[in-house]
Design a protein around this motif. Sequence first.
Motif: not given
Length: 342
Positions: A38-63
């Motif tokens: 459970l810790r492995t799955v939720t940690t992976a989910l946390c990392l994946a969503t954080a990276l996705a959010a960061a990527g989308i915010w960066i993409n929003r700046q450079v289109d």
Amino acid sequence: MAPDSLAAALTATAGAVLAAVLLSATWDHGAGTRRAALRTVTTALCLATALAAAGIWINRQVDTVTTWSALLGRDTSTAATADPAPAGATGGRIVTFTATGTASGLTLAVHAYLPAAYDRQPTARFPVIEALHGYPGSPASWLNRLAAAHHLDQEIVAGRMAPTVVLFPPQTPHALLDTECTNLAHGPQAETFLTVDVPTAAETHLRVRTDRAGWGLIGYSAGGYCAANLALRHPERYATAASLSGYADPGITIGDGTEHTLNDDAWRLRHLPNPAVALYLSAGRADRKAHRDADTLTHLARPPLCVTTVYVDGGGHSMSVWEAAEDPAFDWLSGWLGRPVG
């Protein structure tokens, strides 16, 4: 909900926050192997969503990626057109056409700004500016972050710029491939696409001037290098170009060594006859390489090449600098280009 939209960025951020809450809430649940899984799955989910959010915010700046299809690598070059501007409107409109790569082998969608006068003067042919984006980036950067249509409307209505068609072509068929608008030895022929196929398509689909006096270039960052380099390489096509924080060399490996010779603008000015074009070089004073390269090109320039330099106090290599520079750059280009003709 496009991948560069505010809604996508906020949704991704909310997902990352929920994943962090879930990780905290379930950290001590279960025992032994179950707890570890459970810790492995939720940690992976946390990392994946954080990276996705960061990527989308960066993409929003450079289109860089503007559609989910583009993110998946699918062809998004289908043409579409916008409705004509209403009678009496002072603003222009954006249309899209497909540039078929007869010469380059690239077939890509090109956005175009049509001034309000385009609809009011149905027999006129208008001067053209090709606006080139940076890397990473896309033509959407001009239309969204730099609000090019708004700035063009403003300058034309104020009389500081003649009614002009502005094209926003992609400089690369793949978002993560930097061509610097050159013909890569073992890759896309971006230079040919921009200097042959895009003008041919524009002259087919739009009422634009076909003589060199009616064609110019502008670009920011990598697109700034593109604008100056293409004007120096193709003076038979372009009369003028404006580089916003561009460099004197491509900074990539082209594959045939020309990044050190024919595609190095300083090398060209030292070793080849200077062409009869006008260059506008703008950079922030804190943008050391762009500032230094602009100085170098200015000192190397010889008639009939004409170079104008403009520096932004304290500005670095950023969208805020390019937005501050685009109005005077467009006005300057218009001063060197021919006017609409009947």
